[in-house]
Design a protein around this motif. Structure first.
Motif, PDB file in Angstrom:
ATOM      1  N   LEU A  56       0.818  -1.217   0.000  1.00 25.57           N
ATOM      2  CA  LEU A  56       0.000   0.000   0.000  1.00 25.57           C
ATOM      3  C   LEU A  56       0.848   1.263   0.000  1.00 25.57           C
ATOM      4  O   LEU A  56       0.368   2.330  -0.401  1.00 25.57           O
ATOM      5  CB  LEU A  56      -0.945  -0.010   1.204  1.00 25.57           C
ATOM      6  N   ALA A  57       2.110   1.145   0.419  1.00 29.14           N
ATOM      7  CA  ALA A  57       2.991   2.317   0.458  1.00 29.14           C
ATOM      8  C   ALA A  57       3.816   2.485  -0.818  1.00 29.14           C
ATOM      9  O   ALA A  57       4.469   3.515  -1.004  1.00 29.14           O
ATOM     10  CB  ALA A  57       3.928   2.216   1.655  1.00 29.14           C
ATOM     11  N   THR A  58       3.793   1.496  -1.712  1.00 33.47           N
ATOM     12  CA  THR A  58       4.607   1.532  -2.925  1.00 33.47           C
ATOM     13  C   THR A  58       3.930   2.374  -4.001  1.00 33.47           C
ATOM     14  O   THR A  58       2.766   2.161  -4.336  1.00 33.47           O
ATOM     15  CB  THR A  58       4.842   0.103  -3.457  1.00 33.47           C
ATOM     16  N   ALA A  59       4.669   3.332  -4.534  1.00 36.81           N
ATOM     17  CA  ALA A  59       4.130   4.206  -5.589  1.00 36.81           C
ATOM     18  C   ALA A  59       4.083   3.461  -6.927  1.00 36.81           C
ATOM     19  O   ALA A  59       4.881   2.553  -7.184  1.00 36.81           O
ATOM     20  CB  ALA A  59       4.992   5.454  -5.718  1.00 36.81           C
ATOM     21  N   PHE A  60       3.143   3.854  -7.783  1.00 36.47           N
ATOM     22  CA  PHE A  60       3.033   3.264  -9.120  1.00 36.47           C
ATOM     23  C   PHE A  60       2.485   4.310 -10.074  1.00 36.47           C
ATOM     24  O   PHE A  60       1.775   5.237  -9.671  1.00 36.47           O
ATOM     25  CB  PHE A  60       2.128   2.023  -9.096  1.00 36.47           C
ATOM     26  N   PRO A  61       2.808   4.194 -11.378  1.00 39.23           N
ATOM     27  CA  PRO A  61       2.313   5.162 -12.361  1.00 39.23           C
ATOM     28  C   PRO A  61       0.800   5.095 -12.504  1.00 39.23           C
ATOM     29  O   PRO A  61       0.201   4.013 -12.417  1.00 39.23           O
ATOM     30  CB  PRO A  61       2.998   4.738 -13.657  1.00 39.23           C
ATOM     31  N   ALA A  62       0.193   6.228 -12.767  1.00 41.99           N
ATOM     32  CA  ALA A  62      -1.255   6.271 -12.971  1.00 41.99           C
ATOM     33  C   ALA A  62      -1.680   5.400 -14.153  1.00 41.99           C
ATOM     34  O   ALA A  62      -2.804   4.900 -14.195  1.00 41.99           O
ATOM     35  CB  ALA A  62      -1.710   7.711 -13.186  1.00 41.99           C
ATOM     36  N   GLY A  63      -0.759   5.196 -15.103  1.00 44.57           N
ATOM     37  CA  GLY A  63      -1.065   4.373 -16.266  1.00 44.57           C
ATOM     38  C   GLY A  63      -1.317   2.918 -15.946  1.00 44.57           C
ATOM     39  O   GLY A  63      -1.852   2.173 -16.776  1.00 44.57           O
ATOM     40  N   PHE A  64      -0.935   2.465 -14.732  1.00 45.55           N
ATOM     41  CA  PHE A  64      -1.208   1.088 -14.328  1.00 45.55           C
ATOM     42  C   PHE A  64      -2.666   0.882 -13.923  1.00 45.55           C
ATOM     43  O   PHE A  64      -3.172  -0.241 -13.941  1.00 45.55           O
ATOM     44  CB  PHE A  64      -0.330   0.684 -13.140  1.00 45.55           C
ATOM     45  N   THR A  65      -3.323   1.950 -13.516  1.00 46.51           N
ATOM     46  CA  THR A  65      -4.644   1.823 -12.902  1.00 46.51           C
ATOM     47  C   THR A  65      -5.689   1.183 -13.813  1.00 46.51           C
ATOM     48  O   THR A  65      -6.436   0.294 -13.364  1.00 46.51           O
ATOM     49  CB  THR A  65      -5.130   3.185 -12.387  1.00 46.51           C
ATOM     50  N   PRO A  66      -5.805   1.554 -15.095  1.00 40.50           N
ATOM     51  CA  PRO A  66      -6.817   0.895 -15.929  1.00 40.50           C
ATOM     52  C   PRO A  66      -6.613  -0.612 -16.018  1.00 40.50           C
ATOM     53  O   PRO A  66      -7.583  -1.374 -15.964  1.00 40.50           O
ATOM     54  CB  PRO A  66      -6.651   1.572 -17.294  1.00 40.50           C
ATOM     55  N   GLY A  67      -5.362  -1.064 -16.149  1.00 42.54           N
ATOM     56  CA  GLY A  67      -5.089  -2.491 -16.222  1.00 42.54           C
ATOM     57  C   GLY A  67      -5.388  -3.197 -14.912  1.00 42.54           C
ATOM     58  O   GLY A  67      -5.929  -4.312 -14.903  1.00 42.54           O
ATOM     59  N   ALA A  68      -5.036  -2.563 -13.788  1.00 43.24           N
ATOM     60  CA  ALA A  68      -5.328  -3.144 -12.480  1.00 43.24           C
ATOM     61  C   ALA A  68      -6.835  -3.227 -12.256  1.00 43.24           C
ATOM     62  O   ALA A  68      -7.353  -4.230 -11.749  1.00 43.24           O
ATOM     63  CB  ALA A  68      -4.663  -2.311 -11.390  1.00 43.24           C
ATOM     64  N   ARG A  69      -7.538  -2.179 -12.656  1.00 42.87           N
ATOM     65  CA  ARG A  69      -8.999  -2.159 -12.500  1.00 42.87           C
ATOM     66  C   ARG A  69      -9.634  -3.250 -13.365  1.00 42.87           C
ATOM     67  O   ARG A  69     -10.569  -3.937 -12.936  1.00 42.87           O
ATOM     68  CB  ARG A  69      -9.534  -0.787 -12.873  1.00 42.87           C
ATOM     69  N   SER A  70      -9.119  -3.431 -14.579  1.00 42.90           N
ATOM     70  CA  SER A  70      -9.624  -4.481 -15.460  1.00 42.90           C
ATOM     71  C   SER A  70      -9.405  -5.859 -14.843  1.00 42.90           C
ATOM     72  O   SER A  70     -10.289  -6.721 -14.867  1.00 42.90           O
ATOM     73  CB  SER A  70      -8.937  -4.394 -16.825  1.00 42.90           C
ATOM     74  N   ALA A  71      -8.218  -6.078 -14.249  1.00 37.98           N
ATOM     75  CA  ALA A  71      -7.913  -7.362 -13.625  1.00 37.98           C
ATOM     76  C   ALA A  71      -8.872  -7.660 -12.485  1.00 37.98           C
ATOM     77  O   ALA A  71      -9.434  -8.763 -12.398  1.00 37.98           O
ATOM     78  CB  ALA A  71      -6.472  -7.376 -13.122  1.00 37.98           C
ATOM     79  N   VAL A  72      -9.087  -6.689 -11.615  1.00 41.98           N
ATOM     80  CA  VAL A  72      -9.885  -6.900 -10.407  1.00 41.98           C
ATOM     81  C   VAL A  72     -11.370  -6.991 -10.725  1.00 41.98           C
ATOM     82  O   VAL A  72     -12.079  -7.877 -10.224  1.00 41.98           O
ATOM     83  CB  VAL A  72      -9.603  -5.785  -9.382  1.00 41.98           C
ATOM     84  N   HIS A  73     -11.867  -6.090 -11.560  1.00 43.79           N
ATOM     85  CA  HIS A  73     -13.309  -5.982 -11.766  1.00 43.79           C
ATOM     86  C   HIS A  73     -13.828  -6.775 -12.972  1.00 43.79           C
ATOM     87  O   HIS A  73     -14.853  -7.450 -12.873  1.00 43.79           O
ATOM     88  CB  HIS A  73     -13.710  -4.510 -11.907  1.00 43.79           C
ATOM     89  N   THR A  74     -13.135  -6.691 -14.124  1.00 44.12           N
ATOM     90  CA  THR A  74     -13.632  -7.344 -15.340  1.00 44.12           C
ATOM     91  C   THR A  74     -13.180  -8.795 -15.430  1.00 44.12           C
ATOM     92  O   THR A  74     -13.994  -9.688 -15.702  1.00 44.12           O
ATOM     93  CB  THR A  74     -13.163  -6.579 -16.593  1.00 44.12           C
ATOM     94  N   CYS A  75     -11.878  -9.021 -15.213  1.00 42.38           N
ATOM     95  CA  CYS A  75     -11.329 -10.356 -15.442  1.00 42.38           C
ATOM     96  C   CYS A  75     -11.625 -11.323 -14.292  1.00 42.38           C
ATOM     97  O   CYS A  75     -12.028 -12.467 -14.528  1.00 42.38           O
ATOM     98  CB  CYS A  75      -9.827 -10.264 -15.672  1.00 42.38           C
ATOM     99  N   LEU A  76     -11.416 -10.871 -13.072  1.00 45.04           N
ATOM    100  CA  LEU A  76     -11.621 -11.740 -11.911  1.00 45.04           C
ATOM    101  C   LEU A  76     -12.980 -11.546 -11.247  1.00 45.04           C
ATOM    102  O   LEU A  76     -13.404 -12.389 -10.460  1.00 45.04           O
ATOM    103  CB  LEU A  76     -10.509 -11.501 -10.880  1.00 45.04           C
ATOM    104  N   ARG A  77     -13.629 -10.415 -11.523  1.00 48.27           N
ATOM    105  CA  ARG A  77     -14.949 -10.122 -10.959  1.00 48.27           C
ATOM    106  C   ARG A  77     -14.983 -10.333  -9.441  1.00 48.27           C
ATOM    107  O   ARG A  77     -15.851 -11.006  -8.887  1.00 48.27           O
ATOM    108  CB  ARG A  77     -16.037 -10.974 -11.647  1.00 48.27           C
ATOM    109  N   ILE A  78     -13.984  -9.778  -8.767  1.00 51.92           N
ATOM    110  CA  ILE A  78     -13.869  -9.936  -7.314  1.00 51.92           C
ATOM    111  C   ILE A  78     -14.986  -9.175  -6.617  1.00 51.92           C
ATOM    112  O   ILE A  78     -15.295  -8.037  -6.972  1.00 51.92           O
ATOM    113  CB  ILE A  78     -12.490  -9.450  -6.829  1.00 51.92           C
ATOM    114  N   GLN A  79     -15.582  -9.816  -5.630  1.00 53.87           N
ATOM    115  CA  GLN A  79     -16.678  -9.227  -4.864  1.00 53.87           C
ATOM    116  C   GLN A  79     -16.168  -8.730  -3.508  1.00 53.87           C
ATOM    117  O   GLN A  79     -15.207  -9.281  -2.959  1.00 53.87           O
ATOM    118  CB  GLN A  79     -17.796 -10.253  -4.649  1.00 53.87           C
ATOM    119  N   PRO A  80     -16.805  -7.711  -2.935  1.00 50.89           N
ATOM    120  CA  PRO A  80     -16.362  -7.181  -1.636  1.00 50.89           C
ATOM    121  C   PRO A  80     -16.379  -8.229  -0.528  1.00 50.89           C
ATOM    122  O   PRO A  80     -15.644  -8.095   0.454  1.00 50.89           O
ATOM    123  CB  PRO A  80     -17.372  -6.061  -1.351  1.00 50.89           C
TER     124      PRO A  80
END
Length: 350
Positions: free
Chosen positions: A11-35
């Motif tokens: 949570l403390a590691t910085a990352f480029p904003a350009g990673f966010t769409p791919g990360a969001r796709s992985a979590v929400h579209t590809c894996l469909r992780i639920q809360p």
């Protein structure tokens, strides 16, 4: 929290904003992780910023998750997957593996996927993920990739043979059997089959392969990073009755390394996978097998046939993919044959 877990670092590691769409796709579209679900997130020092972007999405979602950085658990290359990781996976519905692999670590990955298969987890295999992939292949429209993959899967399941050629000299004849199942790993991951991300392929274990495969794309595993894109120094493979009989390459170091890899055990030189890449968001090979095997066309792999899924009854301790370019592909059965790709472009619509 597991004492060996490391959410604070992620949570403390910085990352480029350009990673966010791919990360969001992985979590929400590809894996469909639920809360309400729990996730095991596995990474290493090299892929820490990528894993951090995924961790940020998990935090935003509000699900329970445990993060592990492999170097903090065991020396690399891994002899075995750390027990803390395997134990945590026993209480998770989803796992994500974002790691740059090292030579001779296949055993540890197999230990991890054994848990995935037994528990029918949704698992994202992001082996050798890079910033370039996060901002290319991971940003494909995975709903469109899934629709095309489903069409390819349906046609492939009806086929008994495949003919494939390329301008570089590939000429493959592939016999298929209904005894071995086809799977699609289109990026939409299900409990039935864990998948690589970025996704986009349909694969099976072939009954028999004969012919020539000219590898002018890339080879897999750790040899991919070592030798890169092979367009100007292709590796030619002669295959008879599913086995490598001869190879040739102007790069003699690659020739020697590939021959040694594919002769590790009794089945290392046996074609274990036949696959059609379907990620239409990937426009060129980049020298990274994780994305390049999804490039539209054909790749085959020598070694383990993923028998738990395909039904192939044999095993190998190795698995190495080879990717070619500009394929022409025909699927055939007793009713005739249909060309589904010309010069690397699909001729079918989802």
């Amino acid at each position: 929290m597991n004492q060996t877990a490391n959410q604070p670092l992620l949570l403390a590691t910085a990352f480029p904003a350009g990673f966010t769409p791919g990360a969001r796709s992985a979590v929400h579209t590809c894996l469909r992780i639920q809360p309400t679900e729990k996730v095991t997130l596995i990474t290493d020092q090299k892929c820490l910023p990528i894993a951090a972007s995924i961790a940020a999405e998990l935090e935003s979602l509000g699900c329970s998750w445990t993060g592990f950085v492999l170097e903090q658990l065991a020396p690399r290359p891994l002899q075995n997957m750390p027990q803390a990781v395997l134990e945590d996976m026993e209480s998770s519905q989803v796992s994500i593996f974002a790691v740059e692999v090292q030579p001779n670590e296949l055993r540890s990955r197999m230990q991890m996927t054994d848990v995935v298969n037994r528990r029918r987890m949704r698992h994202a295999h992001m082996v050798n993920i890079t910033p370039q992939i996060m901002m290319q292949g991971m940003q494909a429209d995975y709903l469109a990739v899934d629709a095309l993959s489903q069409k390819v899967l349906t046609l492939a399941q009806q086929a008994t043979y495949v003919r494939a050629t390329t301008p570089a000299g590939t000429d493959l004849h592939v016999k298929l059997t209904p005894d071995y199942k086809w799977f699609k790993t289109s990026g939409i991951i299900s409990p039935e089959k864990w998948g690589n991300l970025p996704g986009g392929e349909c694969f099976t274990a072939p009954e028999e392969v004969n012919g020539v495969f000219v590898v002018d794309g890339v080879v897999g595993d750790y040899l991919c990073a070592r030798y890169g894109i092979l367009e100007h120094t292709p590796l030619t493979l002669w295959i008879e009755n599913n086995r490598i009989r001869r190879i040739a390459c102007d790069n003699k170091l690659l020739e020697e390394d590939f021959w040694n890899y594919t002769h590790t055990d009794a089945n290392s030189d046996r074609v274990g996978e036949f696959a059609i890449g379907t990620n239409i968001g990937v426009k060129n090979v980049i020298g990274n097998i994780l994305q390049d095997e999804k490039f539209p066309g054909i790749h085959i792999a020598f070694g383990d046939p993923y028998g738990a899924h395909t039904g192939a009854p044999w095993k190998s301790s190795t698995h190495i993919d080879v990717v070619g370019l500009h394929f022409n592909i025909w699927l055939g059965n007793a009713d005739g044959k249909t060309q589904i790709m010309r010069d690397g472009v699909f001729l079918i619509e989802p």
